[in-house]
Every structure is written in structure tokens, then in C-alpha cells.
Enzyme design. Structure first.
Site, PDB file in Angstrom:
ATOM      1  N   HIS A 124     -16.206  22.785   3.600  1.00  0.00           N
ATOM      2  CA  HIS A 124     -16.367  22.170   3.108  1.00  0.00           C
ATOM      3  C   HIS A 124     -15.031  21.570   2.002  1.00  0.00           C
ATOM      4  O   HIS A 124     -15.538  21.645   0.926  1.00  0.00           O
ATOM      5  CB  HIS A 124     -17.555  22.623   2.285  1.00  0.00           C
ATOM      6  N   GLN A 141     -11.570  24.646   7.675  1.00  0.00           N
ATOM      7  CA  GLN A 141     -11.959  23.200   7.724  1.00  0.00           C
ATOM      8  C   GLN A 141     -10.612  22.783   6.809  1.00  0.00           C
ATOM      9  O   GLN A 141     -10.838  20.816   6.638  1.00  0.00           O
ATOM     10  CB  GLN A 141     -13.973  22.721   7.311  1.00  0.00           C
ATOM     11  N   TYR A 146     -28.035  28.167   9.014  1.00  0.00           N
ATOM     12  CA  TYR A 146     -27.628  28.581  10.678  1.00  0.00           C
ATOM     13  C   TYR A 146     -28.533  29.867  11.018  1.00  0.00           C
ATOM     14  O   TYR A 146     -28.735  29.695  12.639  1.00  0.00           O
ATOM     15  CB  TYR A 146     -26.371  28.379  10.969  1.00  0.00           C
ATOM     16  N   TYR A 160     -27.997  15.270  -6.645  1.00  0.00           N
ATOM     17  CA  TYR A 160     -28.579  15.382  -6.167  1.00  0.00           C
ATOM     18  C   TYR A 160     -28.851  16.928  -5.132  1.00  0.00           C
ATOM     19  O   TYR A 160     -29.765  16.196  -3.779  1.00  0.00           O
ATOM     20  CB  TYR A 160     -27.470  15.094  -4.979  1.00  0.00           C
ATOM     21  N   GLU A 217     -27.876  14.223   5.239  1.00  0.00           N
ATOM     22  CA  GLU A 217     -27.569  13.342   3.948  1.00  0.00           C
ATOM     23  C   GLU A 217     -27.205  11.826   4.009  1.00  0.00           C
ATOM     24  O   GLU A 217     -25.637  12.695   4.293  1.00  0.00           O
ATOM     25  CB  GLU A 217     -28.342  14.139   2.256  1.00  0.00           C
TER      26      GLU A 217
END
Ligand code: HEC
Length: 478
Positions: free
Chosen positions: A256, A186, A370, A359, A349
Site C-alpha cells: 500500500h 508492492q 482476506y 474517508y 472504492e
């Protein structure tokens, strides 16, 4: 062959059918538990049998998450629904609710027709008709787009290239002088954003996965923010405005990174770093990952940042407990800052990001792992913020922007959200930090990485190999 043997054979075939195997692999533990404990009465696809369907949106005892959880936990013993509270741990009851939501969504997908626009064809939606035409093709995984003026834009590609687009024409060669970027998994080149005063100072900001070697010579990377000016097809005058300490870098590639940038109305620069697959780091303010950060345009730390007085904390942190904020947008009328977070399985979110607040990731979440095992049964906790809205099942949100143009007056101040997995462009009406309305504008043109309002009032949508321009259909002559 006699009947029972035939039935056995048919049963075996059904179990071995590749589709059935794939389904189990995808839905994992929770699906297995459903098959064992619930399918008898509610049907193998939740379609209902001697017990009611869970796909029809009819709920005898309330259809919100808490009511469904309660129905499962306490049952309706006098009507034939056992109480499962003792047999299934709370966490897994939460996973069961997510599973029910996913299955309902899958069933619904087969029935509802979503818009799938094509070039030069009018698409209808609740507030405006529009048309989605290819604006610039020949790209590979475009990640972000920034207009420097009405005739000049820059587009980044995840694989580490950026191109100028002049009057809708893509430059033949990528911009020179870009930094070396980690592009494994990623990792990549992410946002490009002009300084609010770009016309005067020429600054353009980039976010990317910055590769380094750790003390043992192993490759590590983390999100870094630089700025530079574009001249003669190259990025010059480069300066780093944010870079984490080397010990905070994490094994290269992986997941991420966050990587979005936004300037608020006072000119502060906000940017995101995902937790890099290290959930607990999101709660640790001595680490930069899993956070939204705030700095001055030149990288200085603002004196009123929430953790500047704590010598252990990263002084650039604005808010924490974030998983992977891949979208960041400033409301044009209120100046509020919203982030979009890619959740686990379920639990994406939208958050109203405020100074110093937590948060909740990974302590609270509306998602599960998953593989269908549970992450947490906590969806709320004292001292942790609730999202403005969340998606179960996941849509995998990426970039987002508010619309402030003139071509679609009824869309003004609404949030447009790009989604990867669901391949949707969504419109969200948010007022006072609350979700008022939501619409899927279209679907299935491919994974969408970002959506940007152009200076011409059109909406630019970043698809897998092109940028499309969403604009009103040409006026029909009468
Ligand atoms: C022995 C049969 C049976 C089994 C097994 C069973 N249920 Fe039920 N379930 C029922 C019946 C019957 C009702 C409807 C009760 C009523 O009429 O109020 C029901 C109702 C429900 C409801 C409430 C539906 C609504 O409309 O509000 C939920 C949620 C539910 N079941 C989930 C489950 C789950 C999850 C499992 C497996 C862990 C399960 N059930 C296993 C028979 C069963």
C-alpha cells in the site's frame, strides 16, 4: 462394500479433493460458517434447496445490502428461516453479505460472456465499437505512461525502469539517472506525469518507493515525489518536491504505497500515499500514510491546505482515511478529483476527494479481511464520507483517467478504470458525484495497471508486458 460405507468414502474424497481444499482456504471463516449454518437449506453453493437460491438476483425481501443483512438478522421464522441475530455477531452478518455477493459473482462469471479483444478484431460495447492493438511490447509490468507531446511518451515499469517511446518505438535502453527504488513486494516506481505547462518548462514528475535506513540501520521506505527534465536519454535537473520525515518511513517492501500523481485545473499537484498496511495511521493526521496530499508544483505547501494551522499535522494532507489510493483522476469538465482505492476483500472504492474530509478507513468499509473474518460491520459513520461507488467482490482497481478526446465522442467525461485482479477495463459514467452507469469494456488480457487518454484521442491500456492502444476500428469501405 455396503452403501453407508461407500457414501462415507465418497464424502471423504470430496473433502480431500484439492479444489475443495483450495476453496476453503480462499474463502475462510465466513465460508465455514455458511457451510455450518446455512447450506442445509440454501444449498452448499447457495444455489437453493428447500430455501431460495441466493444466486438468481431474486430477493423476496429486498436485494440491497441492508435488506439482506436484515433478512439474516431477523429471519422469517413463520416461513422456516431462523433469525440469526443472536447467533451471529453483526460484523459477521456483514461478512456473510459480502460472501453472498462474491458467490453470486463467481456463479455469474460462468454464464456471462465478456469481451476478450484481440489485435485487429472489432469489439462491440454499449456506446462505441473499438479495437485493441498492441502499441508497444517488450515491457515488464508497466505502471504508468505520460505523453510529453504527440510523438514522445515515457513509460515506467514497477521494477524501477523508465523508457522513452518515440513515435510508437520503445527506446533500446532505459532512461539514465533515475533514483534508486525499493521494488520488494508492492514497492516500486509508480506514476509519471508531465507538468501542465511541460511544453514551456520541461518538468516531468515521478512517484516511487524511496528506500532509506532507519536509526537502527534497518531498511524502510515510503512514497516520494521528484521532478526532473529529460535530456539525451537521462533524467536531469532533479529536485525532490515531496519527501516524508525519516521517522515516518515504514519497513521496506510490504504493501500500500499509493503512488499516483494528478494536477488539478488550478495547477496544484495532488498525490497519494497508501497506509502501508498500518490501518490506524490512515486516521492519524500527524502521519503522511493513508492520505491524499496537495502541494504546489515546486513542493511548497499551499497556504489554504486544511491542516496547515495544526502544528502537529502533516501540512501537505488534503484528505485522510484512505487505504491504498492507486488511482487519481481529475474530471475534465468539473475539475473534481476522484481517487480509486484498493479495498480489503470487497470494498474497493471510488471517492470524490474533498478538502479536509475523512474517508473512513479502517473504521468504515464495505469489505472484510482476506481470510473471511470480519473487519468492521460499519459501512457508514457520522463525519466519514461515503464512496461514489464500491465493488463487492473486489476488482482491485489501479489507475484511472477521464476521457476528453475526439475519437469516442460518447465516452467524453467518463472515467476509465484499470483493474488488476479482475483484469477488466471498466467505463464509469459519473455525474454530480454519483455513479450513473458502468460497463465492463473488456476482460482477461491480463492485469491492467493504468489507462491513459493519448493526445491522439486513443486510449492506452497498460497490460502486463505491453501497452495496447484502444481506438475505433478502421472505417470499412462501402
Ligand atoms: C432451516 C432452513 C434455513 C436455514 C438454516 C437458513 N435459511 Fe435463510 N431462508 C430460509 C427460507 C425458507 C427462506 C425464505 C423465506 C420466505 O419465503 O420469505 C430464507 C430466506 C433467506 C434470505 C432472504 C432471501 C430473499 O430472497 O430475500 C436470506 C438472505 C437468507 N435466508 C440467508 C440465510 C443465511 C445467511 C443463513 C445462514 C446463516 C440462512 N439463511 C439459513 C431457510 C433457511
Amino acid at each position: 462394500m455396503n452403501r453407508p460405507r461407500l457414501r462415507l468414502l465418497a464424502g471423504l474424497l470430496a473433502v480431500l479433493a484439492p479444489a475443495a481444499l483450495a476453496q476453503t482456504a480462499r474463502t475462510g471463516t465466513v465460508a465455514k460458517r455458511y457451510a455450518e449454518l446455512c447450506a442445509n437449506c440454501h444449498g452448499d453453493k447457495l444455489q437453493g434447496a428447500q430455501a431460495p437460491s441466493m444466486l438468481d438476483d431474486v430477493w423476496l425481501a429486498g436485494g440491497d445490502d441492508a435488506s439482506i443483512e436484515k433478512s439474516i438478522r431477523t429471519g422469517f421464522p413463520d416461513k422456516g428461516m431462523p433469525a440469526w441475530g443472536n447467533a451471529i455477531p453483526d460484523k459477521e452478518i456483514r461478512a456473510m453479505v459480502i460472501f453472498i455477493r462474491e458467490q453470486r459473482d463467481l456463479a455469474r462469471r460462468g454464464q456471462v460472456q465478456f469481451n476478450k479483444p484481440a489485435d485487429a478484431v472489432t469489439t462491440r460495447s454499449q456506446l462505441h465499437d473499438f479495437q485493441v492493438d498492441t502499441w508497444v511490447g517488450g515491457l515488464k509490468e508497466p505502471y504508468s505512461l505520460a505523453f510529453l507531446n504527440p510523438d514522445l511518451a515515457v513509460v515506467t515499469e514497477k521494477r524501477g525502469h523508465a523508457f522513452l517511446i518515440e513515435k510508437g518505438k520503445l527506446a533500446a535502453r532505459p532512461l539514465l539517472g533515475l533514483p534508486v527504488v525499493d521494488t520488494a513486494s508492492q514497492a516500486g516506481l509508480y506514476d509519471v506525469v508531465p507538468h501542465p505547462d511541460h511544453a514551456r518548462n520541461g518538468w516531468v514528475y515521478l512517484a516511487f518507493a524511496d528506500p532509506k535506513k532507519d536509526a537502527d540501520g534497518k531498511p524502510v521506505s515510503l512514497t516520494r515525489i521528484i521532478r526532473g527534465r529529460i535530456k539525451d536519454g537521462a533524467l536531469i535537473d532533479q529536485e525532490t518536491v515531496y519527501q516524508a520525515r525519516p521517522e515516518h518511513y515504514i519497513k521496506a517492501g510490504g504493501v500500500h504505497f499509493g503512488g499516483r500523481i494528478a494536477f488539478d485545473r488550478q495547477g496544484f499537484l495532488f498525490f497519494t500515499i497508501g497506509e502501508r498496511g498500518q490501518g490506524p495511521h490512515a486516521q492519524d493526521i500527524t502521519r503522511p500514510n493513508g492520505k491524499v496530499h496537495r502541494i504546489h508544483d515546486d513542493g511548497r505547501v499551499p497556504a489554504d491546505n486544511p491542516f496547515v494551522k495544526n502544528p502537529e499535522a502533516c501540512a501537505t494532507i488534503w484528505s485522510y482515511g484512505h487505504r491504498n489510493p492507486q488511482g487519481l483522476a481529475v474530471h475534465p469538465a468539473t475539475g473534481e478529483i476522484y481517487d480509486l482505492e484498493h479495498g480489503p476483500r470487497g470494498g474497493d472504492e471510488v471517492n470524490l476527494v474533498r478538502k479536509g474530509l475523512n474517508y473512513g478507513w479502517p473504521i468504515i468499509s464495505y469489505g472484510m479481511n482476506y481470510d473471511g473474518t470480519t473487519l468492521t460491520d460499519l459501512t457508514s459513520k457520522e463525519g466519514m464520507e461515503q464512496p461514489v461507488t464500491y465493488w463487492v467482490p473486489s476488482i482491485a482497481p489501479c489507475g484511472a483517467n477521464f476521457y476528453a478526446g475526439d475519437l469516442f465522442p460518447k465516452w467524453r467525461n467518463q472515467l476509465f478504470v484499470a483493474s488488476l485482479a479482475a483484469q477488466e477495463l471498466r467505463r464509469l459514467e459519473i455525474s454530480g458525484g454519483k455513479l450513473v452507469a458502468q460497463e465492463v469494456l473488456f476482460k482477461e488480457l491480463g492485469r491492467i495497471r493504468h489507462v491513459v487518454a493519448g493526445p491522439d484521442g486513443a486510449i492506452y491500456v497498460l497490460l502486463p508486458e505491453r501497452v495496447a492502444r484502444l481506438a475505433p476500428p478502421p472505417a470499412t469501405k462501402s
